[in-house]
Design a protein around this motif. Structure first.
Motif, PDB file in Angstrom:
ATOM      1  N   VAL A 124     -12.248  -5.118  -4.480  1.00  0.00           N
ATOM      2  CA  VAL A 124     -11.846  -5.111  -2.934  1.00  0.00           C
ATOM      3  C   VAL A 124     -11.811  -6.595  -2.623  1.00  0.00           C
ATOM      4  O   VAL A 124     -12.793  -7.478  -2.931  1.00  0.00           O
ATOM      5  N   ASN A 183      -2.335  -4.442   0.902  1.00  0.00           N
ATOM      6  CA  ASN A 183      -2.635  -3.618   2.003  1.00  0.00           C
ATOM      7  C   ASN A 183      -2.877  -4.568   3.256  1.00  0.00           C
ATOM      8  O   ASN A 183      -3.649  -4.815   3.912  1.00  0.00           O
ATOM      9  N   SER A 216     -12.139  -1.757 -10.436  1.00  0.00           N
ATOM     10  CA  SER A 216     -11.396  -1.950  -9.171  1.00  0.00           C
ATOM     11  C   SER A 216     -12.397  -2.946  -8.420  1.00  0.00           C
ATOM     12  O   SER A 216     -13.490  -3.170  -8.707  1.00  0.00           O
ATOM     13  N   ARG A 225      -6.990  -6.855   1.034  1.00  0.00           N
ATOM     14  CA  ARG A 225      -6.889  -6.272   2.582  1.00  0.00           C
ATOM     15  C   ARG A 225      -6.493  -7.506   3.336  1.00  0.00           C
ATOM     16  O   ARG A 225      -7.158  -8.409   3.383  1.00  0.00           O
ATOM     17  N   TRP A 228      -1.200   3.272   7.365  1.00  0.00           N
ATOM     18  CA  TRP A 228      -1.802   3.579   6.225  1.00  0.00           C
ATOM     19  C   TRP A 228      -2.677   4.925   6.462  1.00  0.00           C
ATOM     20  O   TRP A 228      -2.518   5.881   5.923  1.00  0.00           O
ATOM     21  N   VAL A 239       1.364   3.215  -3.418  1.00  0.00           N
ATOM     22  CA  VAL A 239       0.302   3.746  -3.960  1.00  0.00           C
ATOM     23  C   VAL A 239       0.574   5.188  -3.844  1.00  0.00           C
ATOM     24  O   VAL A 239       0.169   6.059  -4.934  1.00  0.00           O
ATOM     25  N   ASP A 265      -9.270   3.846   1.235  1.00  0.00           N
ATOM     26  CA  ASP A 265      -9.757   3.036   0.542  1.00  0.00           C
ATOM     27  C   ASP A 265      -8.907   3.223  -1.039  1.00  0.00           C
ATOM     28  O   ASP A 265      -9.352   3.680  -1.887  1.00  0.00           O
ATOM     29  N   ILE A 266      -8.024   2.136  -0.980  1.00  0.00           N
ATOM     30  CA  ILE A 266      -7.295   2.406  -2.172  1.00  0.00           C
ATOM     31  C   ILE A 266      -7.918   1.986  -3.330  1.00  0.00           C
ATOM     32  O   ILE A 266      -7.702   2.413  -4.384  1.00  0.00           O
ATOM     33  N   TYR A 267      -8.848   1.088  -3.429  1.00  0.00           N
ATOM     34  CA  TYR A 267      -9.463   0.564  -4.620  1.00  0.00           C
ATOM     35  C   TYR A 267     -10.295   1.774  -5.343  1.00  0.00           C
ATOM     36  O   TYR A 267     -10.055   1.769  -6.524  1.00  0.00           O
ATOM     37  N   GLU A 271       0.800  -1.181  -0.122  1.00  0.00           N
ATOM     38  CA  GLU A 271       0.081  -0.018   0.195  1.00  0.00           C
ATOM     39  C   GLU A 271       0.830   1.336  -0.095  1.00  0.00           C
ATOM     40  O   GLU A 271       0.457   2.269  -0.582  1.00  0.00           O
ATOM     41  N   VAL A 294      -2.920  -4.589  -4.945  1.00  0.00           N
ATOM     42  CA  VAL A 294      -2.271  -3.858  -3.827  1.00  0.00           C
ATOM     43  C   VAL A 294      -2.353  -4.673  -2.503  1.00  0.00           C
ATOM     44  O   VAL A 294      -3.507  -4.807  -2.215  1.00  0.00           O
ATOM     45  N   GLU A 302      -7.531  -4.128  -4.424  1.00  0.00           N
ATOM     46  CA  GLU A 302      -7.014  -3.851  -3.365  1.00  0.00           C
ATOM     47  C   GLU A 302      -7.234  -5.202  -2.269  1.00  0.00           C
ATOM     48  O   GLU A 302      -8.276  -5.500  -2.022  1.00  0.00           O
TER      49      GLU A 302
END
Length: 380
Positions: free
Chosen positions: A248, A217, A246, A280, A226, A192, A234-236, A189, A215, A278
């Motif tokens: 999750v 994370n 994208s 998790r 993070w 990013v 929320d990276i997605y 992460e 990713v 992403e």
């Protein structure tokens, strides 16, 4: 997946990252992504018992091999940087199981399990960690720079985010040559926030190349949480800026990783372009072997609480419920992978040191341009 909670969105947005951390709401991602509950049958997605057992074997082997690496490092058999994957096994095993051996994989420096999942022999991995001639990179790469063209494994890379533009180039090659292939590229992460991440996503979406960016994370970039490093948790959602699909994935559930990645692979292979996933997850060890497991930026209680969500135990419980793998069979499988890990260490011990002459192989520069290294004992 972890228990989902509901929160007042406006109140959460007003809350400072430090306050969120103090209140125990470190994983806001689990609160903002609500996946439908699936039955065991739905989760297994029609995979055969043999396929499911193979996933379990792969995760167990990954865990035991990494534990053997940690032991060898503590004994001084392995030097340099060494980043373990313990706790995150479901990510690589689930995702790489969703593509074919003809597809490519590229990742960062926490890479041992990715190499293993691509088909590299445990002995070749361990010998590389030992810096020995029988290693996959002839002992020259070590923990962070494994490579195998034979297995379409395009390496671990030590520069944060540096592998993403390289994977973009491979994806462009696939499209240019009209190949029926895809590439998975992994990053943590913390990558990013690198410019290379965003530049690559923009070009990948513009060109609609067959690239899946995963990713991993695990919530901490080295020792920084993070939520202390990113304005968007929320990276997605980053994919929205590039009109890119994208998703999750629960990185502690090998079957969810498989499902989400399989959809992305099918999209990429059919010409639908890239996907940002992403995953998790959580590492049960420190950032590297020089980093304590707890006591600096996370408490022992935090780590122990997360271990209740161990991906291997979660999967074993599902297989037991479905009468696919009993506890006795699981224990026999575990003994087998322990034996394989021991044999990998023995192989590494017996492997010779690289010859001094290897300093001058697989290099780009003419060895005589700037003289030779002073310690090689060769005449100038």
């Amino acid at each position: 997946m972890a228990d989902e909670k509901t929160i007042d969105t406006a109140e959460a947005e007003d809350q400072a990252p430090e306050a969120a951390a103090q209140s125990g709401e470190l994983d806001r991602a689990a609160q903002t992504e609500h996946k439908p509950r699936m039955s065991d049958e739905e989760r297994m997605q029609g995979l055969s018992p043999d396929q499911l057992k193979k996933m379990m074997y792969d995760m167990l082997l990954a865990r035991r091999l990494e534990e053997k690496v940690a032991e060898a490092y503590a004994l001084g058999r392995i030097g340099g940087f060494c980043h373990l994957y313990i706790g995150q096994e479901a990510v690589a095993v689930g995702a790489i199981s969703a593509q074919t051996p003809d597809d490519y994989v590229m990742t960062a420096y926490r890479e041992h399990v990715h190499a293993l999942q691509c088909g590299m022999m445990p002995g070749a991995i361990m010998a590389e960690l030992y810096g020995r001639a029988d290693g996959c990179s002839k002992g020259k790469g070590g923990s962070m720079h494994m490579f195998s063209a034979e297995h379409n494994y395009l390496g671990g890379h030590g520069i944060v985010g540096g592998q993403i533009p390289l994977a973009l180039g491979v994806a462009w090659k696939i499209k240019y040559r009209k190949e029926e292939r895809v590439i998975q590229v992994y990053c943590g992460e913390a990558a990013v926030n690198q410019g290379a991440f965003h530049e690559s996503l923009n070009m990948a979406a513009l060109w609609k190349v067959p690239m899946i960016l995963i990713v991993e994370n695990n919530r901490f970039g080295m020792g920084t949480a993070w939520e202390r490093a990113s304005s968007l948790y929320d990276i997605y959602q980053k994919a929205t800026a590039y009109a890119m699909p994208s998703a999750v994935a629960d990185g502690m559930d090998v079957l969810d990783m498989y499902r989400v990645t399989r959809e992305a692979v099918e999209r990429a292979r059919s010409g639908g372009g890239p996907t940002l996933i992403e995953a998790r997850t959580y590492r049960f060890v420190g950032h590297s072997m020089s980093d304590p497991v707890s006591g600096v930026y996370r408490t022992k209680e935090d780590v122990e609480n997360e271990k209740a969500n161990d991906p291997i135990r979660i999967f074993a419980d599902l297989l037991a419920r479905q009468n696919i793998l009993s506890q006795e069979e699981l224990e026999r499988m575990d003994e087998e992978v322990k034996r394989v890990s021991e044999e990998a260490a023995e192989f590494a011990e017996k492997s010779p040191e690289p010859a001094v002459e290897e300093l001058y192989t697989e290099i780009y520069a003419n060895e005589d341009v700037n003289g030779r290294l002073y310690f090689d004992m060769r005449e100038r």
